[in-house]
Structure formats: C-alpha cells, structure tokens
Design an enzyme around this catalytic site. Structure first.
Site, short mmCIF file in Angstrom:
data_model
loop_
_atom_site.label_atom_id
_atom_site.label_comp_id
_atom_site.label_asym_id
_atom_site.label_seq_id
_atom_site.Cartn_x
_atom_site.Cartn_y
_atom_site.Cartn_z
N ARG A 107 23.31 46.40 63.00
CA ARG A 107 23.48 45.89 61.65
C ARG A 107 24.19 44.54 61.72
NH1 ARG A 107 25.29 48.35 57.13
NH2 ARG A 107 24.96 50.47 57.80
N GLU A 117 18.76 52.40 49.33
CA GLU A 117 19.18 53.35 48.31
C GLU A 117 19.59 52.52 47.09
OE1 GLU A 117 22.88 55.43 48.93
OE2 GLU A 117 22.46 56.86 47.32
N LYS A 144 28.53 48.44 50.95
CA LYS A 144 28.30 48.56 49.51
C LYS A 144 29.53 49.12 48.81
CE LYS A 144 23.34 49.36 49.50
NZ LYS A 144 22.34 50.34 49.04
#
Length: 558
Positions: free
Chosen positions: A261, A36, A271
């Site tokens: 992850r 994104e 983020k």
RNA sequence: UGGGAGGUCGUCUAAUGGUAAGACUGCAGACUCUGGAUCUGCGUAUCGGGGUUCGAGUCCCUGCCUCCCAGCCA
C-alpha cells in the site's frame, strides 16, 4: 525524460503476462477495483486504480468497479457517488461495469447453505466476547465452539431463522468449520454471516444477515470472472481463506495477489483518520485541498495526468515503505508546467511608483502565455505609473546574494522595463514600508536587446489589477510520519497550525474570466487553481504547489 | 517466544546466477526577461556471518531487524 506511458514492469505484471501467454484463464485478464463506500478515495487508492485499470488496459482486458458494501452500518450513497466521480476523473474506465457485493447477497446466501450441507459451516450461538475467548492467541490454539457439531438440519433451520430476522443482532453467527488450532487466525472458524438489523444503502431492509468480507470478496471475484484479484499486503493472511471458500464451492478460482500500500510522508492515509479530520472539523470536508483524498487533490489543482504519472512512478512491490511527498509534488509540477497558463498576481502587495513615468499614461506590453507551449500565444498587459509588486521582492537591507529590489539596485519588471530603486517611503512612526519609488529606463522595454540585470520580478498595474482571494495551503502535518506517535499520543498532535493562510491578492485583469478548476501558474510563485466556490464577483484561488525556489532553499540553509 | 510477508543509494523502484541501474531528493555548475523550466556533473546502496559457484543482490545454511494477524470492520 522518461516516457510515462511505457508499461512499467513489476512483479504483478510479470504474473499476469505469464498467465496471459500461457493461456491460463484462456489468456483473459480481468481485474477489479473494490472500494468500500465508507469514505472518500485517497491517493493510495489512486495507486491501486492506476494499477488495476492500467493492467486491464494493457492486456486488453477489463477492470470492474465493485463496491464492497457488506457493512450497512458504515456505508453511504454519498460515498458511492464520490468514488464513481473520482475514478472517472482519474481516467479509470469501467464502462457500465459498476457492481456491488450487495448484488450477490442472494447467491452468497445460497452458497452458504451449500457450505452447511457439506458440513463446512455451522450456526454458532457464542457471543462475540465468547468467540474472542475461544479463538486462542497467536501463540495458543483456540478451542472448538460447543455448537460446532450441530447437525446439518439444525444448522439449516437456524440459518434460515437468522435470515428471517428471528434473532437479535449478535445473537448468532454462521461460521466456517475449518480448524480452531490453525496457526493462521483467519482459519479458526471465521464468522461468515452476522446478524445486523440495519438498513443497507441499496438493499434497504431486505436482509438482516450480512456476509463478512472474506466470504463476500472471493465469491464476488468468482462471479465476475476476475482473473487477478489484486489487494494490499494485510490480506496475505487471508489468502488461504480466500482459496478455501472457492475450493469448497468448486467455483471459478481467481488468483489473489498482494502488493504494498502507498504511504506518503507528512500524510495520513487511513480512512479512519481522514474521517476524524472531517468529523472534528479540522478540515473543511473530504475535499478540503489539504486532504490527501482524490477530491481534495482535484480541488487543490492537481491534474489527473500528474497524479497518474506519480502513481505509475511508484512501482509495485511487497516492501512496506514510505514515499517522499516531494516525489508527488515533482510529478504535479511536471504536468502543470507543461499545461498551465502563466499569469501575474501579487500575493502581498507593495506599492511601487515610477516617478519618471507620465501620470495617467497606459501602454500595453506583450506577455507570453506559456513558454513551454508556443501555441498558447501571448496577451497584452497594461503597464502604468503605479504598480503592485511582491513585498518580498524588496528589501531595505539585502542579504548577500539577494538580486531583487533594494535601494540603488536595478531589476527588470517582467515583460516591462528595467527599473532602479531611488527611494523608500516609510511610515515615520512604525518604520513600515509604504511605497517604493523607482525610475524606469525607457530604452529597456521588453523585447528589445538591452542590458541584462540579475533579477526579474512580477507586478500588476495598480489601476488595472483585480482583487482576488488566495488560499495558501501547506502540509497538514509537521512531521514525516504522523502515524508514528509516541506513547498514548494522537496523530492530531502533529497538525500544522499554518496549513492554511488566506491572503487578499492583486491579479492581472485577465484572471477575471477564470472558471472554477481552471489552473494557472502565477509567475514566480507557483501553480494555482480557481476554487469550486470561485465566481466572477469573488475570485478565489487555491495554491496547488509552489514553484521550486532555490533562493528560499539557500536562505533556509543560513 | 505461533503464523504470514519483507530487508538494494537519504526515499521509492530495477537488475529473474554474468559490468548493481533509474526516478525523486540533495550538492555543484551552465543557461535564463519566472532564483521556474531546461541542460551538465556528482552515488563506497545489496542487513550480518558462513557456504555452493569460474562468478551470488539473486541459490543454500544461520543470525539480526521491520511490517501484518487475536472485528460479528474491510
């Protein structure tokens, strides 16, 4: 030494290999990397990039770059640019296959109408608060929206009016009609479109309804013919929904596979948190060399190869773990050791005078550019009576095991002569060491067979050295897991106040030609990289990573 | 206490019913004109308890622990 190019086995590769040979999807392999554009890529993304592009390459398939740009409020063109640059730098090959979820807005809209026609979606007038209240909890089922049984015609009309901008933000949503009593919260009539009168970085004001992730992602995968849609563990609960949409539509059905992850000690990799560091000015920006972003690591001096090797070494599983930062540093050093040109630089200069060396005399000694690479050749280094050495290479009173310079002791000057410490000049008032006076042994010039001494120290010729600014970076956080905060604390409480120290150093003159991003080893100190702001008149270097220092380690234990 | 996913050396990952292996870290040593690099050596790790089996990290039962999920974020 292991071969870093060997395909490493992992459970995802096993699945793809099986599908490849069984002929599922015609034996074709297509993956995608779907960021994104709401922030910069970080080392966790590097793991995903290496996985997705690596798998595609191994099976002679393709990996698409697709921007998951369904939320116009958070997304920006700056991020799109940085992401493209970072993936290319890392070596991800997406050719001209740059796609955007927003490319598919029209198709998604048509498919939504199809869902409505099949009585599988409805327009709901509940506010977000009301939706939350009726959703239930993990242990209690939700209950149906009062708008759940609207007729197809009414839904069609309302949905079109939503698209036409007739309603304010949040007034209505389009929801999938699944099961408000499902134990999987994602299946309790999830919202698939929301009203957002916001300008989108690509579609501008063309749309005022935007698809949610779950609705856009699988359908985008399908459009692009993705065979294996690899994502992180937190989407496991979403897979039933991913599958449900595809089944309702009866379109090409990619397989979603989830993996763990990356987590790194002494690092935050979300983020949201990284954005805070940037916005609060705690760091200089997304590419601050202390940031775990790809651009930060690039600026810091990490090499793509080193980062790739690290990512490959990680393995892929479904275990939630935390990888030690030391492992990253190992792979960075491993690559830099092979490639970086050696130079001499003195970070904290201390004057050293060779009392028996003729004043004004200059001779040139030969220095090896890279002992790991004979083809890198040698360079001449000016040697003279007055030198700069590292402050920590002299100690008035040496501890046990200290082999460097102290009164009466001998050391070798790298590529020069063996010298002996004869005298220490101190400021009578402060006791500060001002100058070290030594004698050199003319018979011990480098290259000859001479006697051995226990230590070799680096130096630069005082008259020939050039001034350089060096930024010494350290970990941004003081604790292994800054995400693990007690009580109502905040991860910023663990910020390392000493994560950056700037020193004015002296370096050999050959460094004058350093271009931004050039990587060097400053002998005995570490790897350094010319900063992007570095210029001929004002040289600036970032410390990438220190050399392994067994002496420092010994000291710490005492 | 609903659903989903996990638990193998300090850390990360392998072993796909048949000798528990590798990398990182750590420790010890060799070598060294970088206290770097390189080389050598050092590992009582299968969450617990039952069971199946000639044989279980792997299969079954059971208990425990960890992570994720209640955005109109992704």
């Amino acid at each position: 030494m292991h071969d870093n190019n060997l395909p490493l086995s992992n459970f995802i590769r096993d699945i793809i290999l099986k599908d490849h040979v069984s002929g599922k999807y015609g034996g074709r392999v297509r993956t995608r990397f779907p960021p994104e554009p709401n922030g910069y890529l970080h080392v966790g993304h590097a793991k995903s990039i290496v996985l997705n592009f690596g798998l595609a390459k191994e099976f002679r398939g393709e990996c698409n770059l697709r921007f998951d740009d369904t939320n116009p409020i958070k997304e920006e063109t700056e991020y799109v640019q940085s992401i493209i640059e970072d993936i290319k730098w890392l070596g991800g090959d997406f050719g001209d296959r740059i796609f955007y979820a927003s490319d598919y807005f029209s198709q998604l809209y048509l498919w939504a109408i199809e869902l409505i026609n099949k009585d599988k979606a409805y327009v709901c007038d509940l506010s977000s608060d009301q939706v939350r209240e009726t959703r239930g909890t993990p242990t209690q089922p939700g209950h149906d929206s009062p708008f759940r049984d609207r007729s197809v015609e009414e839904n069609l009309g309302l949905f079109e009016r939503m698209k036409n901008g007739e309603f304010p933000d949040g007034a209505r949503t389009l929801r999938a009609k699944i099961d408000m009593r499902s134990p999987n919260l994602n299946l309790r009539d999830p919202v698939i479109y929301r009203i957002l009168h916001a300008e989108h970085h690509r579609t501008g004001n063309q749309w005022c309804i935007y698809p949610m992730y779950d609705w856009a992602h699988g359908e985008s995968d399908s459009i692009e013919g993705i065979t294996h849609s690899i994502c992180t563990l937190e989407f496991e609960d979403h897979r039933p929904l991913y599958d449900w949409f595809l089944e309702q539509l009866g379109i090409f059905h990619p397989q979603q596979i989830e993996f763990d992850r990356l987590n790194l000690t002494y690092t935050v990799l979300s983020k949201r948190k990284l954005l805070r560091l940037v916005e609060q000015g705690i760091v200089e920006g997304w590419d601050d060399p202390r940031m775990p972003t790809i651009s930060g690591m690039r600026r810091r001096g990490y090499s793509p190869e080193g980062l790739r090797n690290f990512a490959r070494s990680l393995g892929v599983s479904k275990t939630n773990g935390i990888t030690e930062f030391e492992k990253l540093e190992y792979y960075i050093r491993e690559d830099l050791n092979k490639a970086a040109k050696r130079v001499m630089a003195v970070l904290r200069p201390l004057k050293l005078v060779l009392t028996n060396y003729p004043e004004g005399q200059v001779e040139f000694v030969e220095a090896i550019n890279n002992p790991e690479d004979a083809s890198a050749g040698t360079r001449p280094l000016p040697f003279s009576r007055e030198l700069w050495i590292e402050q920590e290479d002299f100690l008035d009173v040496p501890p046990k095991g200290y082999h460097r310079l102290y009164p009466g002791n001998e050391v070798r000057l790298r590529y020069g002569y063996i010298i002996k410490c004869q005298n220490v000049v101190k400021d009578p008032a402060t006791g500060e060491i001002l100058e070290i006076q030594c004698t050199y042994d003319p018979d011990t010039r480098s290259g000859q067979r001479t006697r051995k001494v226990k230590a070799t120290i680096h130096w630069v010729s005082a008259v020939h050295a050039i001034p350089v600014e060096v930024r010494l970076y350290d970990k941004l956080f003081t604790t292994e897991n800054p995400n693990n905060v007690p009580g109502d604390g905040d991860f910023t409480m663990y910020l390392n106040p000493k994560s950056l120290e700037v020193v004015q150093a002296r370096a050999e003159a050959s460094l004058a030609s350093a271009r931004p991003c050039d990587r060097y080893q400053f002998e005995r100190l570490g790897y350094f990289c010319a900063d992007r702001c570095s210029a001929a008149g004002r040289l600036v270097f970032n410390r990438t990573v220190e050399l392994r220092d067994t002496w420092a380690k010994l000291q710490k234990k005492i």
